[in-house]
Design a protein around this motif. Structure first.
Motif, short mmCIF file in Angstrom:
data_model
loop_
_atom_site.label_atom_id
_atom_site.label_comp_id
_atom_site.label_asym_id
_atom_site.label_seq_id
_atom_site.Cartn_x
_atom_site.Cartn_y
_atom_site.Cartn_z
N SER A 107 0.87 -1.25 -0.09
CA SER A 107 -0.09 -0.09 0.02
C SER A 107 0.91 1.25 0.00
O SER A 107 1.90 1.41 0.40
CB SER A 107 -0.90 -0.08 1.17
OG SER A 107 -1.69 -1.13 1.43
N LYS A 121 1.81 5.12 1.36
CA LYS A 121 1.78 5.76 2.61
C LYS A 121 2.05 7.15 2.11
O LYS A 121 3.23 7.29 1.67
CB LYS A 121 2.37 5.29 3.60
CG LYS A 121 1.85 3.96 4.10
CD LYS A 121 2.50 3.55 5.43
CE LYS A 121 2.07 2.11 6.08
NZ LYS A 121 2.53 1.69 7.23
N ASN A 167 -11.25 8.62 9.64
CA ASN A 167 -11.22 7.29 10.11
C ASN A 167 -12.79 6.88 10.27
O ASN A 167 -13.28 5.73 9.96
CB ASN A 167 -10.58 6.65 11.15
CG ASN A 167 -8.89 6.64 11.04
OD1 ASN A 167 -8.65 6.66 9.91
ND2 ASN A 167 -8.05 6.96 12.30
N ASN A 222 -15.94 6.83 3.65
CA ASN A 222 -14.45 6.68 3.35
C ASN A 222 -14.07 5.65 2.40
O ASN A 222 -14.64 4.65 2.46
CB ASN A 222 -13.84 6.36 4.82
CG ASN A 222 -12.39 6.16 4.85
OD1 ASN A 222 -11.62 5.73 3.68
ND2 ASN A 222 -11.49 6.70 5.79
N GLY A 257 -11.27 4.04 1.48
CA GLY A 257 -10.42 3.11 1.62
C GLY A 257 -8.97 3.63 2.20
O GLY A 257 -7.91 3.48 1.73
N THR A 286 -6.59 5.08 6.08
CA THR A 286 -6.57 4.91 7.42
C THR A 286 -5.70 5.94 7.75
O THR A 286 -4.46 6.12 7.30
CB THR A 286 -6.20 3.61 7.50
OG1 THR A 286 -7.00 2.50 7.36
CG2 THR A 286 -6.00 3.46 9.36
N THR A 333 -2.57 5.83 4.92
CA THR A 333 -2.52 4.50 4.32
C THR A 333 -3.70 4.01 3.66
O THR A 333 -4.59 4.13 4.14
CB THR A 333 -2.13 3.58 5.45
OG1 THR A 333 -0.85 3.89 6.16
CG2 THR A 333 -1.62 2.31 4.78
N SER A 334 -3.46 3.55 2.30
CA SER A 334 -4.25 3.02 1.42
C SER A 334 -4.80 1.58 1.91
O SER A 334 -3.63 0.97 2.22
CB SER A 334 -3.82 2.95 0.04
OG SER A 334 -4.78 2.19 -0.75
N THR A 335 -5.99 1.34 2.20
CA THR A 335 -6.34 0.23 2.74
C THR A 335 -6.18 -1.07 1.57
O THR A 335 -6.04 -2.19 1.84
CB THR A 335 -7.62 -0.13 3.31
OG1 THR A 335 -8.65 0.55 2.16
CG2 THR A 335 -7.63 1.06 4.62
N SER A 336 -5.79 -0.71 0.61
CA SER A 336 -5.72 -1.76 -0.68
C SER A 336 -4.19 -1.45 -1.35
O SER A 336 -3.63 -0.34 -1.46
CB SER A 336 -6.80 -1.40 -1.66
OG SER A 336 -8.03 -1.44 -1.14
N THR A 337 -3.67 -2.52 -1.66
CA THR A 337 -2.37 -2.57 -1.97
C THR A 337 -2.51 -2.35 -3.62
O THR A 337 -3.47 -2.31 -4.10
CB THR A 337 -1.65 -3.94 -1.96
OG1 THR A 337 -2.63 -5.07 -2.50
CG2 THR A 337 -1.49 -4.24 -0.49
N ASN A 365 -4.20 1.99 -6.19
CA ASN A 365 -4.86 2.30 -5.22
C ASN A 365 -4.00 3.53 -4.54
O ASN A 365 -3.87 3.43 -3.26
CB ASN A 365 -5.25 1.30 -4.17
CG ASN A 365 -6.27 0.27 -4.77
OD1 ASN A 365 -7.28 0.59 -5.19
ND2 ASN A 365 -5.73 -1.03 -5.00
#
Length: 454
Positions: free
Chosen positions: A106, A108, A153, A158, A160, A162, A177-181, A185
């Motif tokens: 992901s 950041k 949050n 939202n 995706g 955090t 931080t993207s919750t998906s790699t 994303n």
């Protein structure tokens, strides 16, 4: 009871006599009640044990009734250092050489540092975008980095992201931080409608902390790129979960026929069936050594269960490739009426006719597992046949108890009647004795009468 001091007039043990007479009348009836209650209680216990054995047998059908239990192939890896593999029913047998070049990760990004994460940074609108989808956060004049973390949050829309606070050598930074790699994303942040003189726009000038990456694997030399570390569309029917990258290491994947779990399921079913039939035999048979008969000997219920189960297990079942029986795949019936597995024959059948055996057991309406499950369910379900038998037996116990209570009332009345009769007799005897003694006294007082003891 009538009088507490009885038999004084006659000298008889009236209490003992009444007790004996009541006992003679009461004891045979109580013995019959005890025998009847004991028989009914034993039947209730037997029905409970039968229901438990049938439920256990039914639970063994669950695995064989599910088509997903018959995934015909399994994945085998030369090592599990870099990835894991699972297969579904569409997997095709074969061997593959795998190299994990890169793991997906992901992105950041962080804001610039501020001295105090609780200090207000101004008002405006923050817009966050991931893979073409966006959501907005309204920052008011009192918002700080910390309060914005909470707003981001908790945002219902939202897409995706955090947020957290990291305190590095420069100060407090809000890190997203993207919750998906994957490269698709990546995060974009813009500040709009910023009030004059506030630091919101400057603070949210983002810098990259960790770059987004796609996973890269080589399968037999062919490069496969994915935004995720779970790759399910590279090899038909195979899902690869990447755990570690090392371009210098090769992992060999083999997709091969998997019959072990199905064989174990069939063996487990046979074992449970034999346990059930042994339980039924003990309940309904005769033991020549102990000369005792089973509690349910001659009971039509257990005969019906035996016949229905044997009929289902000896039946012929249609599949898309022809008819099949348990005997034809190596599950045979012994002379004692139990089942026995010919392991070699079952292995051969599973290898040669796996899809047929899948249909034999797991066809939704016509499969053996479904047929047996419906059969057993009719007996063990709430309100089923065994519950009905239990209710009948409970009612019998209630009637026996009611008969005991009626008998107790009857015996009390009988006892009272006996005491009344014996007490009346005792009173008459006392009166006669009194009259006799008075007569003797008068005779003794007549002239010329010589007393015996004088």
């Amino acid at each position: 009871m009538g009088l507490t001091a009885v038999g004084i007039g006659s000298g008889m043990d009236i209490n003992g006599i009444v007790s004996a007479l009541v006992g003679v009348e009461n004891a045979p009836k109580q013995a019959r009640f005890n025998a009847d209650a004991g028989k009914v209680t034993a039947e209730i216990s037997a029905i409970g044990a039968l229901k438990s054995a049938m439920s256990d047998f039914q639970s063994k059908l669950d695995f064989l009734s599910k088509p997903e239990s018959f995934i015909s192939n399994k994945a085998k890896l030369s090592n599990s250092d870099h990835l894991k593999a699972t297969v579904d029913e569409t997997a095709i047998g074969g061997s593959y050489s795998l190299i994990v070049d890169q793991l997906a990760q992901s992105q950041k990004v962080s804001t610039i540092a501020v001295a105090d994460k609780e200090a207000a940074i101004g008002e405006g609108t923050l817009s966050f975008t991931v893979d073409g989808s966006s959501f907005n956060i309204a920052a008011d004049a009192t918002d700080s980095l910390q309060s914005l973390v909470d707003k981001i949050n908790s945002a219902e829309d939202n897409v995706g992201i955090t947020a957290t606070i990291i305190n590095d050598d420069d100060g407090a930074k809000l890190v997203l931080t993207s919750t998906s790699t994957g490269l698709d994303n990546q995060i974009s942040v813009t500040a709009t409608d910023v009030a004059p003189g506030t630091a919101l726009n400057d603070t949210f000038t983002m810098s990259q902390v960790q770059e987004a990456k796609d996973s890269i694997i080589k399968i037999d030399g062919l490069t496969v790129t994915s935004s995720s570390n779970t790759v399910s569309d590279a090899v038909t029917g195979v899902t690869l979960t990447l755990t570690e990258a090392d371009p210098s290491k090769t992992t060999n994947l083999t997709v091969e026929l998997n019959t072990g779990s199905v064989k174990s399921g069939i063996e487990s079913l046979v074992e449970s069936y034999n346990s059930l039939m042994t339980t039924i035999k003990e309940m309904s048979g005769y033991d020549p050594d102990t000369k005792k008969t089973g509690v349910l000997q001659g009971d039509s219920l257990v005969r019906s269960i035996q016949n229905q189960l044997r009929g289902a297990l000896s039946g012929v079942y249609s599949t898309s490739e022809g008819d099949l029986t348990l005997g034809s795949i190596g599950v045979i019936t012994t002379r004692e009426g139990l089942l026995e597995v010919d392991g070699d024959k079952l292995d051969e059948a599973l290898t040669a006719n796996f899809e047929q055996i899948k249909e034999l057991f797991s066809s939704e309406d016509t499969g053996l597992a479904s047929s047996l499950d419906s059969l057993i369910d009719g007996y063990v379900q709430t309100g089923g046949i065994l519950d009905g038998r239990d209710n009948t037996l409970d009612n019998q116990l209630e009637r026996i108890q009611e008969s005991r209570e009626r008998l107790a009332i009857k015996m009390k009345a009988y006892e009272d009647r006996l005491y009344k009769q014996f007490n009346a007799m005792d009173l008459i005897v006392a009166q006669l004795n009194s009259q006799g003694n008075m007569l003797l006294d008068r005779l003794d007082s007549l002239p010329g009468v010589v007393r015996k003891n004088s």
